[in-house]
Design a protein around this motif. Structure first.
Motif, mmCIF file in Angstrom:
data_model
loop_
_atom_site.group_PDB
_atom_site.id
_atom_site.type_symbol
_atom_site.label_atom_id
_atom_site.label_comp_id
_atom_site.label_asym_id
_atom_site.label_seq_id
_atom_site.Cartn_x
_atom_site.Cartn_y
_atom_site.Cartn_z
ATOM 1 N N SER A 102 0.663 -1.165 -0.174
ATOM 2 C CA SER A 102 0.036 -0.091 0.014
ATOM 3 C C SER A 102 0.869 1.180 -0.098
ATOM 4 O O SER A 102 2.017 1.179 0.201
ATOM 5 N N GLY A 103 0.352 2.358 -0.457
ATOM 6 C CA GLY A 103 1.022 3.675 -0.267
ATOM 7 C C GLY A 103 -0.063 4.841 -0.257
ATOM 8 O O GLY A 103 -1.283 4.644 -0.440
ATOM 9 N N SER A 104 0.419 5.891 0.090
ATOM 10 C CA SER A 104 -0.500 6.913 0.140
ATOM 11 C C SER A 104 0.330 8.276 -0.585
ATOM 12 O O SER A 104 1.650 8.274 -0.391
ATOM 13 N N LEU A 105 -0.516 9.338 -1.228
ATOM 14 C CA LEU A 105 0.075 10.303 -1.942
ATOM 15 C C LEU A 105 -0.657 11.438 -1.661
ATOM 16 O O LEU A 105 -2.012 11.320 -1.711
ATOM 17 N N THR A 106 -0.118 12.659 -1.546
ATOM 18 C CA THR A 106 -0.989 13.998 -1.558
ATOM 19 C C THR A 106 -0.774 14.730 -2.743
ATOM 20 O O THR A 106 0.465 14.987 -3.015
ATOM 21 N N LEU A 107 -1.759 15.141 -3.529
ATOM 22 C CA LEU A 107 -1.519 15.868 -4.836
ATOM 23 C C LEU A 107 -2.346 17.167 -4.718
ATOM 24 O O LEU A 107 -3.248 17.071 -4.050
ATOM 25 N N PRO A 108 -1.891 18.075 -5.205
ATOM 26 C CA PRO A 108 -2.669 19.490 -5.409
ATOM 27 C C PRO A 108 -3.795 19.511 -6.325
ATOM 28 O O PRO A 108 -3.528 18.910 -7.391
ATOM 29 N N ARG A 109 -4.882 19.910 -5.813
ATOM 30 C CA ARG A 109 -6.112 19.960 -6.722
ATOM 31 C C ARG A 109 -5.782 20.892 -7.889
ATOM 32 O O ARG A 109 -5.133 21.960 -7.764
ATOM 33 N N GLY A 110 -6.202 20.701 -9.010
ATOM 34 C CA GLY A 110 -6.000 21.404 -10.264
ATOM 35 C C GLY A 110 -5.092 21.235 -11.202
ATOM 36 O O GLY A 110 -4.964 22.035 -12.134
ATOM 37 N N ASP A 111 -4.221 20.320 -10.832
ATOM 38 C CA ASP A 111 -3.079 20.099 -11.620
ATOM 39 C C ASP A 111 -3.352 19.049 -12.720
ATOM 40 O O ASP A 111 -3.919 17.916 -12.531
ATOM 41 N N ARG A 112 -3.322 19.684 -14.009
ATOM 42 C CA ARG A 112 -3.938 18.745 -15.144
ATOM 43 C C ARG A 112 -3.279 17.490 -15.310
ATOM 44 O O ARG A 112 -3.749 16.411 -16.044
#
Length: 168
Positions: free
Chosen positions: A58-68
């Motif tokens: 398993s893994g987790s990731l946080t991404l900024p919203r709005g990045d195409r």
């Protein structure tokens, strides 16, 4: 080297789950194997928090919203976890291998040494080879988990009675 990949056609699924949040199952493929990634996305005002799980990995990731390109970042991350290229994936895989080696050592006879390695087969992720003190092969097996692998090796290493079963 073979590695799990997400087909181009499934990248739209990643884009959709990052846009709407929620859960999805995304298939990854080797040439002959499919592995499904369970994806859970929680959306906040400025970020998408992603958890990915398949089997013991398993893994987790946080991404900024709005990045195409977020679906491409997510695709790369999922492939990295599936192929053990992330710290989390490598650590969990190393722990699983150590536990399996410890477990199969109970099947060894005096003077035998076991060597264990991950396989590329998702159905049988553990492989082991047992040698004697002279380095000669005694047994080899692949298993679904540490118990299965130990049972297979125990059966192969168990002394067999002499003869063909005939009575004297």
């Amino acid at each position: 080297m073979s590695a799990f990949v997400i087909p181009f056609a499934k990248q739209d699924l990643l884009h959709q789950v990052l846009t709407t949040g929620g859960t999805a199952i995304c298939p990854l493929y080797l040439p002959t194997i499919q592995l499904d990634a369970d994806i859970d996305v929680e959306l906040s005002t400025g970020q998408a928090h992603v958890k990915v799980k398949f089997g013991a990995f398993s893994g987790s990731l946080t991404l900024p919203r709005g990045d195409r390109a977020n679906h491409l970042h997510l695709r790369d991350f999922i492939e990295d976890v599936a192929n053990g290229r992330t710290t989390t994936g490598r650590t969990k895989q190393a722990i699983a291998l150590m536990e399996a080696l410890d477990h199969i050592s109970t099947a060894l006879l005096e003077g035998q040494v076991a060597y264990i390695a991950p396989t590329t087969n998702a159905e049988y992720p553990f492989g082991a080879v047992v040698t004697n003190g002279r380095g000669e092969l005694c047994a080899a097996a692949i298993g679904t988990d540490k118990e299965h692998l130990a049972d297979l090796l125990r059966d192969k290493l168990r002394p067999h009675p002499e003869g063909n079963g005939e009575k004297a």
